[in-house]
Design an enzyme around this catalytic site. Structure first.
Site, PDB file in Angstrom:
ATOM      1  N   ALA A  19      79.271 -54.803  -7.102  1.00 21.16           N
ATOM      2  CA  ALA A  19      79.558 -54.116  -5.840  1.00 21.16           C
ATOM      3  C   ALA A  19      78.615 -52.953  -5.583  1.00 21.16           C
ATOM      4  O   ALA A  19      78.520 -52.463  -4.466  1.00 21.16           O
ATOM      5  CB  ALA A  19      81.006 -53.623  -5.837  1.00 21.16           C
ATOM      6  N   ARG A  24      68.795 -47.039  -5.974  1.00 23.15           N
ATOM      7  CA  ARG A  24      67.451 -46.758  -6.495  1.00 23.15           C
ATOM      8  C   ARG A  24      66.452 -47.885  -6.214  1.00 23.15           C
ATOM      9  O   ARG A  24      65.255 -47.713  -6.384  1.00 23.15           O
ATOM     10  CB  ARG A  24      67.527 -46.496  -8.007  1.00 23.15           C
ATOM     11  CG  ARG A  24      68.004 -45.090  -8.323  1.00 23.15           C
ATOM     12  CD  ARG A  24      68.291 -44.918  -9.803  1.00 23.15           C
ATOM     13  NE  ARG A  24      69.546 -45.547 -10.209  1.00 23.15           N
ATOM     14  CZ  ARG A  24      69.942 -45.694 -11.474  1.00 23.15           C
ATOM     15  NH1 ARG A  24      69.154 -45.283 -12.442  1.00 23.15           N
ATOM     16  NH2 ARG A  24      71.097 -46.251 -11.756  1.00 23.15           N
ATOM     17  N   LYS A  31      71.147 -55.088  -4.636  1.00 20.71           N
ATOM     18  CA  LYS A  31      70.352 -55.156  -5.863  1.00 20.71           C
ATOM     19  C   LYS A  31      70.433 -56.503  -6.571  1.00 20.71           C
ATOM     20  O   LYS A  31      69.410 -57.053  -7.001  1.00 20.71           O
ATOM     21  CB  LYS A  31      70.805 -54.044  -6.821  1.00 20.71           C
ATOM     22  CG  LYS A  31      70.109 -54.101  -8.166  1.00 20.71           C
ATOM     23  CD  LYS A  31      70.345 -52.861  -8.989  1.00 20.71           C
ATOM     24  CE  LYS A  31      71.723 -52.790  -9.564  1.00 20.71           C
ATOM     25  NZ  LYS A  31      71.886 -51.607 -10.434  1.00 20.71           N
ATOM     26  N   THR A  90      83.332 -48.186 -12.253  1.00 20.47           N
ATOM     27  CA  THR A  90      83.372 -49.520 -12.867  1.00 20.47           C
ATOM     28  C   THR A  90      84.800 -49.994 -13.191  1.00 20.47           C
ATOM     29  O   THR A  90      85.097 -51.186 -13.069  1.00 20.47           O
ATOM     30  CB  THR A  90      82.497 -49.553 -14.134  1.00 20.47           C
ATOM     31  OG1 THR A  90      82.725 -48.379 -14.916  1.00 20.47           O
ATOM     32  CG2 THR A  90      81.023 -49.614 -13.787  1.00 20.47           C
ATOM     33  N   ASP A 114      73.750 -56.931 -12.907  1.00 20.87           N
ATOM     34  CA  ASP A 114      72.335 -56.531 -12.896  1.00 20.87           C
ATOM     35  C   ASP A 114      71.686 -56.588 -14.284  1.00 20.87           C
ATOM     36  O   ASP A 114      70.665 -55.959 -14.518  1.00 20.87           O
ATOM     37  CB  ASP A 114      72.181 -55.133 -12.282  1.00 20.87           C
ATOM     38  CG  ASP A 114      72.869 -54.046 -13.090  1.00 20.87           C
ATOM     39  OD1 ASP A 114      73.564 -54.372 -14.076  1.00 20.87           O
ATOM     40  OD2 ASP A 114      72.716 -52.856 -12.737  1.00 20.87           O
ATOM     41  N   GLU A 165      79.734 -40.946 -21.301  1.00 18.17           N
ATOM     42  CA  GLU A 165      78.674 -41.090 -20.310  1.00 18.17           C
ATOM     43  C   GLU A 165      77.691 -39.927 -20.442  1.00 18.17           C
ATOM     44  O   GLU A 165      78.081 -38.820 -20.860  1.00 18.17           O
ATOM     45  CB  GLU A 165      79.272 -41.117 -18.899  1.00 18.17           C
ATOM     46  CG  GLU A 165      80.052 -42.387 -18.594  1.00 18.17           C
ATOM     47  CD  GLU A 165      79.226 -43.656 -18.794  1.00 18.17           C
ATOM     48  OE1 GLU A 165      78.214 -43.827 -18.111  1.00 18.17           O
ATOM     49  OE2 GLU A 165      79.588 -44.461 -19.662  1.00 18.17           O
ATOM     50  N   ASN A 180      76.063 -48.153 -24.763  1.00 18.86           N
ATOM     51  CA  ASN A 180      76.940 -49.138 -24.130  1.00 18.86           C
ATOM     52  C   ASN A 180      76.122 -50.029 -23.194  1.00 18.86           C
ATOM     53  O   ASN A 180      75.445 -49.543 -22.298  1.00 18.86           O
ATOM     54  CB  ASN A 180      78.014 -48.386 -23.329  1.00 18.86           C
ATOM     55  CG  ASN A 180      78.900 -49.317 -22.520  1.00 18.86           C
ATOM     56  OD1 ASN A 180      79.090 -50.467 -22.883  1.00 18.86           O
ATOM     57  ND2 ASN A 180      79.447 -48.793 -21.435  1.00 18.86           N
ATOM     58  N   ASN A 370      41.250 -93.214  -1.645  1.00 21.34           N
ATOM     59  CA  ASN A 370      40.336 -92.089  -1.804  1.00 21.34           C
ATOM     60  C   ASN A 370      40.294 -91.290  -0.509  1.00 21.34           C
ATOM     61  O   ASN A 370      39.943 -91.819   0.544  1.00 21.34           O
ATOM     62  CB  ASN A 370      38.934 -92.615  -2.154  1.00 21.34           C
ATOM     63  CG  ASN A 370      38.033 -91.492  -2.617  1.00 21.34           C
ATOM     64  OD1 ASN A 370      38.008 -90.417  -2.016  1.00 21.34           O
ATOM     65  ND2 ASN A 370      37.285 -91.731  -3.681  1.00 21.34           N
ATOM     66  N   ASN A 379      49.655 -83.367  11.317  1.00 17.52           N
ATOM     67  CA  ASN A 379      51.057 -83.790  11.267  1.00 17.52           C
ATOM     68  C   ASN A 379      51.932 -83.123  12.304  1.00 17.52           C
ATOM     69  O   ASN A 379      53.081 -83.507  12.475  1.00 17.52           O
ATOM     70  CB  ASN A 379      51.639 -83.514   9.863  1.00 17.52           C
ATOM     71  CG  ASN A 379      51.604 -82.037   9.513  1.00 17.52           C
ATOM     72  OD1 ASN A 379      50.711 -81.315   9.946  1.00 17.52           O
ATOM     73  ND2 ASN A 379      52.573 -81.588   8.758  1.00 17.52           N
TER      74      ASN A 379
HETATM   75  C1  UD1 Z   1      77.221 -48.116 -16.839  1.00 17.33           C
HETATM   76  C2  UD1 Z   1      78.173 -47.625 -17.943  1.00 17.33           C
HETATM   77  C3  UD1 Z   1      77.354 -47.039 -19.070  1.00 17.33           C
HETATM   78  C4  UD1 Z   1      76.377 -48.056 -19.587  1.00 17.33           C
HETATM   79  C5  UD1 Z   1      75.494 -48.589 -18.466  1.00 17.33           C
HETATM   80  C6  UD1 Z   1      74.685 -49.761 -18.945  1.00 17.33           C
HETATM   81  C7  UD1 Z   1      80.269 -46.948 -16.915  1.00 17.33           C
HETATM   82  C8  UD1 Z   1      81.080 -45.815 -16.444  1.00 17.33           C
HETATM   83  N1  UD1 Z   1      79.061 -46.643 -17.393  1.00 17.33           N
HETATM   84  O1  UD1 Z   1      76.564 -46.991 -16.291  1.00 17.33           O
HETATM   85  O2  UD1 Z   1      78.208 -46.637 -20.131  1.00 17.33           O
HETATM   86  O3  UD1 Z   1      75.566 -47.500 -20.619  1.00 17.33           O
HETATM   87  O4  UD1 Z   1      76.299 -49.048 -17.379  1.00 17.33           O
HETATM   88  O5  UD1 Z   1      73.768 -50.171 -17.987  1.00 17.33           O
HETATM   89  O6  UD1 Z   1      80.732 -48.059 -16.861  1.00 17.33           O
HETATM   90  N2  UD1 Z   1      79.817 -51.216  -9.963  1.00 17.33           N
HETATM   91  C9  UD1 Z   1      80.741 -51.682  -9.060  1.00 17.33           C
HETATM   92  N3  UD1 Z   1      81.560 -50.798  -8.437  1.00 17.33           N
HETATM   93  C10 UD1 Z   1      81.504 -49.457  -8.670  1.00 17.33           C
HETATM   94  C11 UD1 Z   1      80.542 -48.984  -9.589  1.00 17.33           C
HETATM   95  C12 UD1 Z   1      79.707 -49.878 -10.217  1.00 17.33           C
HETATM   96  O7  UD1 Z   1      80.831 -52.896  -8.836  1.00 17.33           O
HETATM   97  O8  UD1 Z   1      82.299 -48.723  -8.061  1.00 17.33           O
HETATM   98  C13 UD1 Z   1      78.947 -52.200 -10.638  1.00 17.33           C
HETATM   99  C14 UD1 Z   1      77.478 -52.062 -10.291  1.00 17.33           C
HETATM  100  O9  UD1 Z   1      77.159 -52.959  -9.232  1.00 17.33           O
HETATM  101  C15 UD1 Z   1      76.783 -52.482 -11.585  1.00 17.33           C
HETATM  102  C16 UD1 Z   1      77.771 -52.095 -12.656  1.00 17.33           C
HETATM  103  O10 UD1 Z   1      79.033 -51.942 -12.022  1.00 17.33           O
HETATM  104  O11 UD1 Z   1      76.603 -53.882 -11.646  1.00 17.33           O
HETATM  105  C17 UD1 Z   1      77.382 -50.798 -13.374  1.00 17.33           C
HETATM  106  O12 UD1 Z   1      77.334 -49.731 -12.459  1.00 17.33           O
HETATM  107  P1  UD1 Z   1      76.219 -48.609 -12.577  1.00 17.33           P
HETATM  108  O13 UD1 Z   1      76.465 -47.615 -11.495  1.00 17.33           O
HETATM  109  O14 UD1 Z   1      74.876 -49.211 -12.673  1.00 17.33           O
HETATM  110  O15 UD1 Z   1      76.634 -47.915 -13.978  1.00 17.33           O
HETATM  111  P2  UD1 Z   1      75.695 -47.063 -14.906  1.00 17.33           P
HETATM  112  O16 UD1 Z   1      75.641 -45.669 -14.395  1.00 17.33           O
HETATM  113  O17 UD1 Z   1      74.421 -47.763 -15.131  1.00 17.33           O
HETATM  114 MG    MG Z   2      73.408 -49.437 -14.145  1.00 13.25          MG
END
Ligand code: UD1
Ligand code: MG
Length: 459
Positions: A19, A24, A31, A90, A114, A165, A180, A370, A379
């Site tokens: 979601a 970035r 993405k 998340t 991702d 985090e 993680n 040939n 075409n």
């Molecule tokens: C997250 C982890 C972190 C880990 C890292 C690895 C958490 C809180 N942190 O951080 O510990 O080291 O990934 O890459 O989980 N997403 C949603 N809805 C939301 C927020 C995020 O669907 O409300 C999805 C994003 O699309 C993505 C994934 O969750 O696919 C991770 O979100 P992202 O914001 O990239 O987390 P990081 O800050 O990278």
């Molecule tokens: Mg991430």
């Protein structure tokens, strides 16, 4: 833990989080739709999940992500799509799929949309570390640069006490490089209990999935850490990381193609798609690009600087240098497509040749025919596409325009420079050009006259 440890026998629900907007990336496209090796990041993840076998899949997307929904329908038509709105972290994203979690009896796997290189065997390894007293397992990796990742705080071998985090970590915790990956496995029995206990008291004010670890421990459960290589869980958050992921994908694909018996003279200059099929004893010279849906059979030679997509090259065919094969190009056994030849939606049958500077679009070239230099299949009339049929053994003279729809019979001969608009029967000669005029001595006289005029003008 199941005997053997690599397969879970409990029913599986996999939730893919996709979601996030991917701010970035600075892109109008979500993405997870950006591609690596010609397949979307989400497509890679859904393919890995398919490798887990039977199971239910849920994908959490953001509002107004019709493109993502369409991609899910294309690659995993049985997956259920949930919309998370607003995006509060998340854990909140996982709970957008609450309905399936409630219905599910078995294990629940959470993966990010991702991280394109996650493999079924690693996911199975993670699932195998769950048991009745371990309702949660985290996939960790040792990061070359841990910045930005959540850190795994350990309090025993393979035992996690919390995930911190980056923003919430102390100086000492930031020194930890065990990170993680984001992938987590829950026992379904405790999943909702843990998820619902997660709050948003942290630096970002988000519901962190990672908090499930400390919560499980406070309830007296164990939390396992399973480790994988960093490359397998590399995430894509920026265009720079997208290019890094592409580099990893290409390196691995080239290694695989060579391991399976193809020769790449300069592997680092050959670009494959996720679905490229390369046979044995294929030789690929430098600077070749494969778009999606290409099959190259055994003993094919691809000379330098070719662009190939949607094409089939049959056994012993030879293409390039500088050939362009577009969707529907079917190059027959031992057929030859040479320099600056473009082929689209044409079947070139066994042993036929188009060696120089041609466009072959929509049609068929019969066995052994040939096609002379500069031949064009005309075409397109500006509205419709038409077919050109060239019979077996026909000879098309250089610089011929074949205006489709048109059929050249087997064994027919077309004089060079002809514009052919009518069908030519088998074994006939077709010639469409003015008769040549000839004036003996004309050029010598012309030169004398012109040279004299030039001298007069100067003086
Ligand atoms: C997250 C982890 C972190 C880990 C890292 C690895 C958490 C809180 N942190 O951080 O510990 O080291 O990934 O890459 O989980 N997403 C949603 N809805 C939301 C927020 C995020 O669907 O409300 C999805 C994003 O699309 C993505 C994934 O969750 O696919 C991770 O979100 P992202 O914001 O990239 O987390 P990081 O800050 O990278
Ligand atoms: Mg991430």
């Amino acid at each position: 833990m199941p005997v053997g440890g690599s397969m879970t026998s409990r029913p599986l629900l996999t939730i893919v989080l996709a979601a996030g907007k991917g701010t970035r990336m600075k892109s109008a496209i979500p993405k997870v739709l950006h591609c690596v090796g010609g397949l979307s990041l989400l497509g890679h993840v859904l393919t890995a999940i398919r490798g887990l076998g039977e199971g239910r899949t849920a994908v959490v997307i953001g509002p107004e992500m019709d493109g993502v929904r369409a991609e899910v329908e294309k690659i995993a038509p049985k997956a259920e799509v949930f919309v998370q709105e607003p995006q509060l972290g998340t854990a909140h994203a996982v709970l957008a799929a609450r309905r399936v979690i409630e219905q599910h009896e078995g294990d629940v796997l959470v993966v990010f949309g991702d991280t394109p290189f996650i493999t079924p065997s690693t996911l199975n390894g993670l699932l195998a570390s769950l048991d009745a007293s371990t309702p949660l397992a985290v996939l960790g990796f040792h990061a070359a640069d841990p910045n930005g990742y959540g850190r795994l705080i350990m309090d025993g071998p393979g035992q996690v006490s919390a995930i911190r985090e980056q923003e919430d970590a102390t100086e000492a915790e930031r020194e930890i490089n065990f990170c993680n990956s984001g992938v987590m496995a829950f026992r379904g029995e405790q999943a909702l209990l843990l998820l619902e206990a997660i709050g948003s008291h942290n630096a970002k004010g988000e519901y962190y999935l990672t908090d499930a670890v400390a919560i499980a421990r406070s309830m007296g459960y164990r939390v396992a850490a399973h480790t994988c290589a960093e490359e397998e869980v590399m995430g894509v958050n920026s265009r720079n990381q997208l290019a890094q992921a592409e580099a990893v994908f290409q390196r691995r694909f080239r290694e695989r193609v060579m391991a399976e018996g193809a020769t790449l003279i300069a592997p680092e200059t050959v670009w494959f798609s996720y679905d490229t099929v390369i046979g044995r004893d294929v030789v690929i010279e430098p600077n070749v690009f494969f778009g999606p849906k290409v099959v190259v059979e055994d003993e094919v030679i691809i000379h330098a600087n070719c662009h190939i997509e949607g094409a089939r090259l049959r056994r012993g065919a030879e293409v390039g240098p500088f050939a362009r094969l577009r969707p529907g190009a079917d190059i027959g056994p031992r057929a030859k497509i040479g320099n600056f030849v473009e082929v689209k939606n044409v079947t070139v049958e066994e042993g036929a040749k188009a060696n120089h500077l041609s466009y072959l679009g929509d049609g068929r070239v019969g066995a052994g025919a040939n096609i002379g230099a500069g031949t064009i299949f005309c075409n397109y009339d500006g509205f419709f596409k038409h077919r050109t049929e060239v019979g077996a053994g026909a000879f098309i003279g250089s610089n011929t325009a074949l205006v489709a729809p048109v059929t050249i019979g087997p064994g027919a001969f077309i004089g060079s420079g002809s514009v052919i608009t009518k069908d030519v029967p088998a074994d006939a000669l077709a010639l469409e050009r003015n008769e040549q005029t000839l004036r003996e001595g004309w050029a010598a006289k012309f030169r004398t006259v012109m040279q004299r005029r030039k001298t007069e003008k100067r003086s």
